[in-house]
Design a protein around this motif. Structure first.
Motif, short mmCIF file in Angstrom:
data_model
loop_
_atom_site.label_atom_id
_atom_site.label_comp_id
_atom_site.label_asym_id
_atom_site.label_seq_id
_atom_site.Cartn_x
_atom_site.Cartn_y
_atom_site.Cartn_z
N GLY A 254 -21.77 -4.10 -38.73
CA GLY A 254 -22.55 -4.68 -37.63
C GLY A 254 -22.43 -6.18 -37.58
O GLY A 254 -22.90 -6.81 -36.63
N THR A 255 -21.79 -6.79 -38.58
CA THR A 255 -21.52 -8.23 -38.52
C THR A 255 -20.58 -8.50 -37.35
O THR A 255 -19.68 -7.71 -37.06
CB THR A 255 -20.86 -8.71 -39.84
N GLU A 256 -20.80 -9.65 -36.76
CA GLU A 256 -19.97 -10.07 -35.63
C GLU A 256 -18.49 -10.19 -36.04
O GLU A 256 -18.19 -10.52 -37.19
CB GLU A 256 -20.52 -11.44 -35.20
N ALA A 257 -17.61 -9.93 -35.08
CA ALA A 257 -16.17 -10.11 -35.33
C ALA A 257 -15.87 -11.56 -35.67
O ALA A 257 -16.46 -12.48 -35.11
CB ALA A 257 -15.39 -9.70 -34.08
N THR A 258 -14.93 -11.75 -36.57
CA THR A 258 -14.66 -13.12 -37.04
C THR A 258 -14.09 -14.01 -35.94
O THR A 258 -14.40 -15.20 -35.89
CB THR A 258 -13.71 -13.11 -38.25
N LEU A 259 -13.27 -13.46 -35.06
CA LEU A 259 -12.69 -14.30 -34.01
C LEU A 259 -13.77 -14.85 -33.09
O LEU A 259 -13.66 -15.96 -32.58
CB LEU A 259 -11.65 -13.51 -33.18
N ARG A 260 -14.84 -14.08 -32.90
CA ARG A 260 -15.96 -14.55 -32.08
C ARG A 260 -16.78 -15.61 -32.81
O ARG A 260 -17.27 -16.56 -32.20
CB ARG A 260 -16.87 -13.38 -31.70
N ALA A 261 -16.94 -15.45 -34.11
CA ALA A 261 -17.73 -16.42 -34.88
C ALA A 261 -16.98 -17.74 -35.05
O ALA A 261 -17.59 -18.81 -35.18
CB ALA A 261 -18.05 -15.83 -36.27
N LEU A 262 -15.65 -17.66 -35.04
CA LEU A 262 -14.82 -18.82 -35.37
C LEU A 262 -15.14 -20.10 -34.59
O LEU A 262 -15.38 -21.15 -35.21
CB LEU A 262 -13.34 -18.42 -35.22
N PRO A 263 -15.16 -20.07 -33.24
CA PRO A 263 -15.36 -21.35 -32.53
C PRO A 263 -16.69 -22.02 -32.85
O PRO A 263 -16.76 -23.25 -32.92
CB PRO A 263 -15.29 -20.96 -31.05
N ARG A 264 -17.73 -21.23 -33.11
CA ARG A 264 -19.02 -21.84 -33.44
C ARG A 264 -18.97 -22.51 -34.82
O ARG A 264 -19.56 -23.57 -35.03
CB ARG A 264 -20.13 -20.79 -33.39
N VAL A 265 -18.26 -21.88 -35.75
CA VAL A 265 -18.10 -22.49 -37.07
C VAL A 265 -17.29 -23.78 -36.96
O VAL A 265 -17.65 -24.82 -37.53
CB VAL A 265 -17.44 -21.49 -38.06
N VAL A 266 -16.23 -23.72 -36.17
CA VAL A 266 -15.38 -24.92 -35.98
C VAL A 266 -16.23 -26.06 -35.40
O VAL A 266 -16.16 -27.19 -35.87
CB VAL A 266 -14.18 -24.58 -35.06
N ASP A 267 -17.05 -25.75 -34.43
CA ASP A 267 -17.89 -26.80 -33.82
C ASP A 267 -18.89 -27.36 -34.82
O ASP A 267 -19.17 -28.55 -34.82
CB ASP A 267 -18.62 -26.23 -32.59
N ALA A 268 -19.44 -26.50 -35.68
CA ALA A 268 -20.43 -26.97 -36.66
C ALA A 268 -19.77 -27.85 -37.72
O ALA A 268 -20.34 -28.84 -38.18
CB ALA A 268 -21.11 -25.77 -37.33
N VAL A 269 -18.56 -27.49 -38.10
CA VAL A 269 -17.88 -28.22 -39.18
C VAL A 269 -17.39 -29.60 -38.71
O VAL A 269 -17.35 -30.56 -39.49
CB VAL A 269 -16.72 -27.36 -39.75
N GLN A 270 -17.05 -29.71 -37.44
CA GLN A 270 -16.65 -31.00 -36.84
C GLN A 270 -15.57 -31.72 -37.63
O GLN A 270 -15.68 -32.94 -37.87
CB GLN A 270 -17.87 -31.92 -36.71
N GLY A 271 -14.60 -30.97 -38.12
CA GLY A 271 -13.48 -31.60 -38.80
C GLY A 271 -13.77 -32.09 -40.21
O GLY A 271 -12.91 -32.70 -40.85
N ARG A 272 -14.98 -31.81 -40.72
CA ARG A 272 -15.33 -32.33 -42.06
C ARG A 272 -14.80 -31.45 -43.19
O ARG A 272 -14.88 -31.81 -44.36
CB ARG A 272 -16.85 -32.48 -42.18
N ALA A 273 -14.29 -30.28 -42.85
CA ALA A 273 -13.66 -29.38 -43.82
C ALA A 273 -12.63 -28.56 -43.05
O ALA A 273 -12.68 -28.51 -41.81
CB ALA A 273 -14.71 -28.46 -44.45
N GLU A 274 -11.70 -27.95 -43.77
CA GLU A 274 -10.72 -27.12 -43.07
C GLU A 274 -11.32 -25.73 -42.83
O GLU A 274 -11.99 -25.18 -43.70
CB GLU A 274 -9.43 -27.04 -43.88
#
Ligand SMILES: Cc1cc2nc3c(=O)[nH]c(=O)nc-3n(C[C@H](O)[C@H](O)[C@H](O)COP(=O)(O)O)c2cc1C
Length: 350
Positions: A254-274
């Protein structure tokens, strides 16, 4: 690529095939990971010179020939007698990176000895912290270049195929890293589930990340991040990378698909980690979509196991080459001659 699964399914004992292929409970997340790629569409650019395509990139400073890495998966000897040794050689042959699992069936030193490419080490932290320390120090000594702490497994998800099959490791196939740590492997029991119940530390918290940071100078990635809030916390705890992953749908169904979660994680990280991702990547176009949504690279799990079961080192090598060829073609058809040209503008939004 999908043909390799068919061959593997024919070759492998049913319980082993199911262990590799299966997910948790109703396998909703397992299917969702794959399905998410079919819901994202590309917006190719044309009239770009694509006579030369360059797929190489770097990850935490390490060069790889393509942004497709081998995800850590357990028990490669169930697929082939050469197990993780074959996988490591194939990764080196493809000039990409393998992440070796803590619960490998060869020791981390044996894997490092035959590897010709870069290695990262995947870590589970056990109740017995001295065991974790032993593994970290050995990984450092053996030349592993980063540690991936898996954070989505405080306890093991229910994989009903394994329950039905009464999945156990066959005699002679051992979690060799523990044996090499002087740990009584027999006491772990031959049942993988009893091992997990007894050894996984479900009291792990963000303090444990701080503990790990204090234990090693190696770069640290957290594997198993889905929520943007956790990505922010990861950065605050000084990690070098996060891997958006739901363990290939094997943990919380029931966890969300990773491809869907990805852009939100990328936005949160803001380039501070890979940011890397895994889950359901089966095609070059899947790699392209993940990169367009902000991943620096993807990891592939099951496809390598299918290649290994089909033809050992050569099989894994062929799987990796298929990814390379498909990615090269997808980049050409999208008007992206190099990895740096891939960005969110490639994704169609309505
Ligand atoms: C058979 C199998 C064993 C796995 N073992 C581990 C493991 O030991 N450690 C870990 O962090 N992830 C493990 N994973 C999860 C993978 O690292 C990865 O997240 C997942 O396989 C990616 O999805 P994919 O198989 O669809 O490519 C395992 C996955 C599979 C299929």
């Amino acid at each position: 690529m999908l043909d390799f699964e068919v061959i593997a399914r024919e070759r492998l004992e049913r319980a082993f095939y199911d262990y590799y292929a299966g997910g948790a409970e109703d396998e909703i997340t397992l299917a969702a990971n794959r399905g998410a790629f079919a819901e994202v569409f590309l917006r190719p650019r044309v009239l770009v010179d694509v006579s030369r395509i360059e797929t190489s990139t770097t990850l935490l400073g390490t060069s790889v020939s393509m942004p497709v890495l081998i995800a850590p998966t357990a028990f490669h000897r169930l697929a082939h007698p050469d197990g993780e040794l074959a996988t490591a050689k194939a990764a080196g042959g493809a000039r990409t990176l393998m992440v070796a699992s803590t619960i490998a069936t060869y020791t981390l030193e044996e894997i490092a000895r035959v590897a010709t490419g870069p290695l990262w080490y995947q870590l589970y932290v056990y109740k017995d912290r001295s065991l974790a320390r032993n593994l970290i120090q050995r990984a450092e000594r053996a030349g592993y270049r980063a540690l991936c702490l898996t954070v989505d497994t405080p306890c093991l998800g229910t994989r009903e195929r394994d329950v039905r099959n009464r999945f156990t490791l066959p005699p002679g196939i051992l979690m060799r890293n523990f044996e090499a740590a002087g740990f009584d492997v027999a006491s772990l029991g031959d049942s993988f589930h009893s091992y997990a119940r007894r050894q996984l530390d479900c009291s792990l918290t963000w303090d444990s990340v701080a503990w790990l940071r204090s234990e090693t100078k190696l770069p640290i990635l957290l594997k198993g991040i889905i929520a943007a809030e956790d990505a922010t916390l990861a950065v605050q705890h000084g990690v070098d990378g996060v891997i958006v992953s739901n363990h290939g749908g094997r943990q919380l169904d029931g966890t969300e698909a990773t491809l869907r979660a990805l852009p939100r994680v990328v936005d949160a990280v803001q380039g501070r980690a890979e940011v890397l991702m895994d889950g359901g990547v089966r095609r070059g176009t899947d790699v392209l979509k993940a990169l367009a949504l902000g991943a620096r690279a993807v990891l592939v799990g099951r496809p390598c196991l299918w290649g290994l079961a089909a033809a050992g080192e050569e099989g894994v090598g062929r799987v990796l080459e298929m990814f390379r060829q498909e990615l090269t073609l997808a980049m050409a058809l999208c008007g992206c001659p190099e990895i740096g040209a891939i960005d969110r503008s490639l994704i169609a939004s309505d």
